[in-house]
Motif scaffolding. Structure first.
Motif, PDB file in Angstrom:
ATOM      1  N   GLU A   1     -80.865   0.848  64.965  1.00  0.00           N
ATOM      2  CA  GLU A   1     -81.719   1.939  65.454  1.00  0.00           C
ATOM      3  C   GLU A   1     -83.129   1.485  65.854  1.00  0.00           C
ATOM      4  OE1 GLU A   1     -81.628   4.829  62.342  1.00  0.00           O
ATOM      5  OE2 GLU A   1     -79.547   5.389  62.747  1.00  0.00           O
ATOM      6  N   THR A   2     -83.539   0.312  65.413  1.00  0.00           N
ATOM      7  CA  THR A   2     -84.887  -0.168  65.723  1.00  0.00           C
ATOM      8  C   THR A   2     -84.997  -0.549  67.194  1.00  0.00           C
ATOM      9  OG1 THR A   2     -85.117  -1.018  63.476  1.00  0.00           O
ATOM     10  CG2 THR A   2     -86.644  -1.902  65.095  1.00  0.00           C
ATOM     11  N   ASP A   3     -86.104  -0.172  67.816  1.00  0.00           N
ATOM     12  CA  ASP A   3     -86.354  -0.530  69.213  1.00  0.00           C
ATOM     13  C   ASP A   3     -86.966  -1.938  69.232  1.00  0.00           C
ATOM     14  OD1 ASP A   3     -87.136  -0.846  71.832  1.00  0.00           O
ATOM     15  OD2 ASP A   3     -88.052   1.139  72.030  1.00  0.00           O
ATOM     16  N   TRP A   4     -86.105  -2.952  69.324  1.00  0.00           N
ATOM     17  CA  TRP A   4     -86.575  -4.342  69.244  1.00  0.00           C
ATOM     18  C   TRP A   4     -87.355  -4.768  70.485  1.00  0.00           C
ATOM     19  CZ3 TRP A   4     -86.983  -5.825  64.608  1.00  0.00           C
ATOM     20  CH2 TRP A   4     -86.057  -5.440  63.641  1.00  0.00           C
ATOM     21  N   VAL A   5     -87.081  -4.123  71.623  1.00  0.00           N
ATOM     22  CA  VAL A   5     -87.838  -4.429  72.843  1.00  0.00           C
ATOM     23  C   VAL A   5     -89.295  -4.006  72.640  1.00  0.00           C
ATOM     24  CG1 VAL A   5     -88.105  -3.966  75.319  1.00  0.00           C
ATOM     25  CG2 VAL A   5     -85.806  -4.222  74.331  1.00  0.00           C
ATOM     26  N   LEU A   6     -89.479  -2.803  72.084  1.00  0.00           N
ATOM     27  CA  LEU A   6     -90.838  -2.308  71.811  1.00  0.00           C
ATOM     28  C   LEU A   6     -91.538  -3.209  70.794  1.00  0.00           C
ATOM     29  CD1 LEU A   6     -93.048  -0.128  72.148  1.00  0.00           C
ATOM     30  CD2 LEU A   6     -91.929   1.147  70.301  1.00  0.00           C
ATOM     31  N   GLN A   7     -90.807  -3.598  69.743  1.00  0.00           N
ATOM     32  CA  GLN A   7     -91.383  -4.478  68.712  1.00  0.00           C
ATOM     33  C   GLN A   7     -91.843  -5.807  69.333  1.00  0.00           C
ATOM     34  OE1 GLN A   7     -91.425  -4.129  65.075  1.00  0.00           O
ATOM     35  NE2 GLN A   7     -90.969  -1.983  65.387  1.00  0.00           N
ATOM     36  N   ALA A   8     -90.977  -6.379  70.174  1.00  0.00           N
ATOM     37  CA  ALA A   8     -91.301  -7.660  70.822  1.00  0.00           C
ATOM     38  C   ALA A   8     -92.463  -7.494  71.799  1.00  0.00           C
ATOM     39  CB  ALA A   8     -90.071  -8.207  71.553  1.00  0.00           C
ATOM     40  N   TYR A   9     -92.465  -6.374  72.518  1.00  0.00           N
ATOM     41  CA  TYR A   9     -93.539  -6.110  73.495  1.00  0.00           C
ATOM     42  C   TYR A   9     -94.893  -5.991  72.776  1.00  0.00           C
ATOM     43  CZ  TYR A   9     -96.497  -3.671  76.845  1.00  0.00           C
ATOM     44  OH  TYR A   9     -97.551  -3.311  77.656  1.00  0.00           O
ATOM     45  N   GLU A  10     -94.931  -5.228  71.683  1.00  0.00           N
ATOM     46  CA  GLU A  10     -96.188  -5.046  70.931  1.00  0.00           C
ATOM     47  C   GLU A  10     -96.705  -6.382  70.401  1.00  0.00           C
ATOM     48  OE1 GLU A  10     -95.209  -2.077  68.030  1.00  0.00           O
ATOM     49  OE2 GLU A  10     -95.502  -0.417  69.438  1.00  0.00           O
ATOM     50  N   LEU A  11     -95.788  -7.222  69.963  1.00  0.00           N
ATOM     51  CA  LEU A  11     -96.177  -8.549  69.460  1.00  0.00           C
ATOM     52  C   LEU A  11     -96.707  -9.427  70.595  1.00  0.00           C
ATOM     53  CD1 LEU A  11     -96.116 -10.110  66.769  1.00  0.00           C
ATOM     54  CD2 LEU A  11     -93.894 -10.999  67.424  1.00  0.00           C
ATOM     55  N   LYS A  12     -96.047  -9.351  71.744  1.00  0.00           N
ATOM     56  CA  LYS A  12     -96.466 -10.117  72.931  1.00  0.00           C
ATOM     57  C   LYS A  12     -97.861  -9.677  73.380  1.00  0.00           C
ATOM     58  CE  LYS A  12     -96.735 -10.243  77.629  1.00  0.00           C
ATOM     59  NZ  LYS A  12     -97.330  -9.288  78.572  1.00  0.00           N
ATOM     60  N   VAL A  13     -98.104  -8.362  73.370  1.00  0.00           N
ATOM     61  CA  VAL A  13     -99.415  -7.821  73.775  1.00  0.00           C
ATOM     62  C   VAL A  13    -100.510  -8.297  72.807  1.00  0.00           C
ATOM     63  CG1 VAL A  13    -100.775  -5.671  73.983  1.00  0.00           C
ATOM     64  CG2 VAL A  13     -98.498  -5.844  75.031  1.00  0.00           C
ATOM     65  N   ARG A  14    -100.213  -8.274  71.510  1.00  0.00           N
ATOM     66  CA  ARG A  14    -101.207  -8.731  70.519  1.00  0.00           C
ATOM     67  C   ARG A  14    -101.580 -10.188  70.736  1.00  0.00           C
ATOM     68  NH1 ARG A  14     -98.544  -5.810  66.220  1.00  0.00           N
ATOM     69  NH2 ARG A  14     -97.744  -7.733  65.327  1.00  0.00           N
ATOM     70  N   LYS A  15    -100.592 -10.984  71.119  1.00  0.00           N
ATOM     71  CA  LYS A  15    -100.812 -12.438  71.252  1.00  0.00           C
ATOM     72  C   LYS A  15    -101.301 -12.827  72.654  1.00  0.00           C
ATOM     73  CE  LYS A  15     -99.822 -16.810  69.816  1.00  0.00           C
ATOM     74  NZ  LYS A  15    -100.463 -17.492  68.709  1.00  0.00           N
ATOM     75  N   TYR A  16    -100.713 -12.223  73.701  1.00  0.00           N
ATOM     76  CA  TYR A  16    -100.992 -12.683  75.063  1.00  0.00           C
ATOM     77  C   TYR A  16    -101.592 -11.621  75.995  1.00  0.00           C
ATOM     78  CZ  TYR A  16     -98.030 -16.575  73.625  1.00  0.00           C
ATOM     79  OH  TYR A  16     -97.505 -17.658  72.962  1.00  0.00           O
ATOM     80  N   GLY A  17    -101.752 -10.390  75.496  1.00  0.00           N
ATOM     81  CA  GLY A  17    -102.302  -9.342  76.363  1.00  0.00           C
ATOM     82  C   GLY A  17    -101.220  -8.627  77.145  1.00  0.00           C
ATOM     83  N   THR A  18    -101.651  -7.652  77.972  1.00  0.00           N
ATOM     84  CA  THR A  18    -100.685  -6.790  78.680  1.00  0.00           C
ATOM     85  C   THR A  18    -100.219  -7.358  80.016  1.00  0.00           C
ATOM     86  OG1 THR A  18    -102.562  -5.599  79.627  1.00  0.00           O
ATOM     87  CG2 THR A  18    -101.553  -4.643  77.660  1.00  0.00           C
ATOM     88  N   GLU A  19    -100.913  -8.352  80.517  1.00  0.00           N
ATOM     89  CA  GLU A  19    -100.576  -8.897  81.848  1.00  0.00           C
ATOM     90  C   GLU A  19     -99.174  -9.526  81.862  1.00  0.00           C
ATOM     91  OE1 GLU A  19    -101.942 -12.429  84.892  1.00  0.00           O
ATOM     92  OE2 GLU A  19    -103.220 -12.005  83.167  1.00  0.00           O
ATOM     93  N   VAL A  20     -98.414  -9.207  82.921  1.00  0.00           N
ATOM     94  CA  VAL A  20     -97.089  -9.823  83.104  1.00  0.00           C
ATOM     95  C   VAL A  20     -97.298 -11.077  83.940  1.00  0.00           C
ATOM     96  CG1 VAL A  20     -94.758  -9.531  84.041  1.00  0.00           C
ATOM     97  CG2 VAL A  20     -95.934  -7.585  82.997  1.00  0.00           C
TER      98      VAL A  20
END
Length: 200
Positions: free
Chosen positions: A147-166
């Motif tokens: 049930e966990t949204d792992w994409v959201l979890q990974a995205y939030e971690l990516k944003v914390r480390k590397y920012g929102t830029e793709v």
């Protein structure tokens, strides 16, 4: 200087004789010395033989004391109690009884671990590995993992480390993938997370 005013402080002859006597007795110990050593050894042996562990109500009380401080998996609790118990079989019986009465619960430990690991930014693979080290079946929280949204979890971690830029830079992309893989995320969730735009 008058010798009578300054008597010899050390009698070298007597000292030399004493040292020679001690050396002789070390090389040829007397029967009394050998008896003393044997008595000391047997006393130490008796002490190790008589070392008793916890059992019965004392073992049970210790188990409750341990469980009031922290939740333990069944396997961990058995190992912890076995260090101080008289009998490992008694420990296993006691832990089974505590589990049956819900004082000990692998389910609770699994849920606590899931929540804690998610807060630390760990993905499903790392969580399953952590459960395995505690000898807990990950099937106990299979539903929660699903049930966990792992994409959201990974995205939030990516944003914390590397920012929102793709990023389009393959080196930075590879770095982000490695980072999220190390954190235990599946490749499918990682690709979606690093490609996700802020307004998605």
């Amino acid at each position: 200087m008058n010798d009578s005013k300054f008597p010899k402080l050390i009698n070298y002859q007597a000292l030399k004789q004493q040292l020679e006597d001690e050396a002789d007795s070390a090389e040829n110990p007397s029967a009394t010395d050998i008896d003393r050593e044997n008595d000391a050894l047997s006393f130490d042996q008796d002490r190790t033989d008589k070392k008793t562990g916890l059992q019965g109500s004392r073992l049970r009380s210790y188990a409750f004391a341990v469980l009031t401080r922290k939740e333990y998996s069944k396997a961990e609790l058995i190992e912890k109690l076995a260090l101080y118990a008289e009998s490992r079989d008694e420990v296993i019986t006691l832990v089974d009884e505590l589990a049956a009465q819900h004082y000990q619960s692998d389910q609770r430990v699994a849920e606590i671990m899931l929540s804690s690991q998610k807060r630390k930014g760990k993905g499903p693979n790392r969580i399953k590995m952590a459960l395995k080290t505690k000898k807990i079946d990950s099937g106990l929280i299979a539903e929660e993992l699903k049930e966990t949204d792992w994409v959201l979890q990974a995205y939030e971690l990516k944003v914390r480390k590397y920012g929102t830029e793709v990023t389009k830079d393959p080196k930075i992309k590879a770095k982000q993938i490695r980072f999220l893989m190390y954190r235990g995320f599946e490749m499918d969730a990682i690709i979606k997370a690093i490609s996700r735009k802020e307004d998605d």
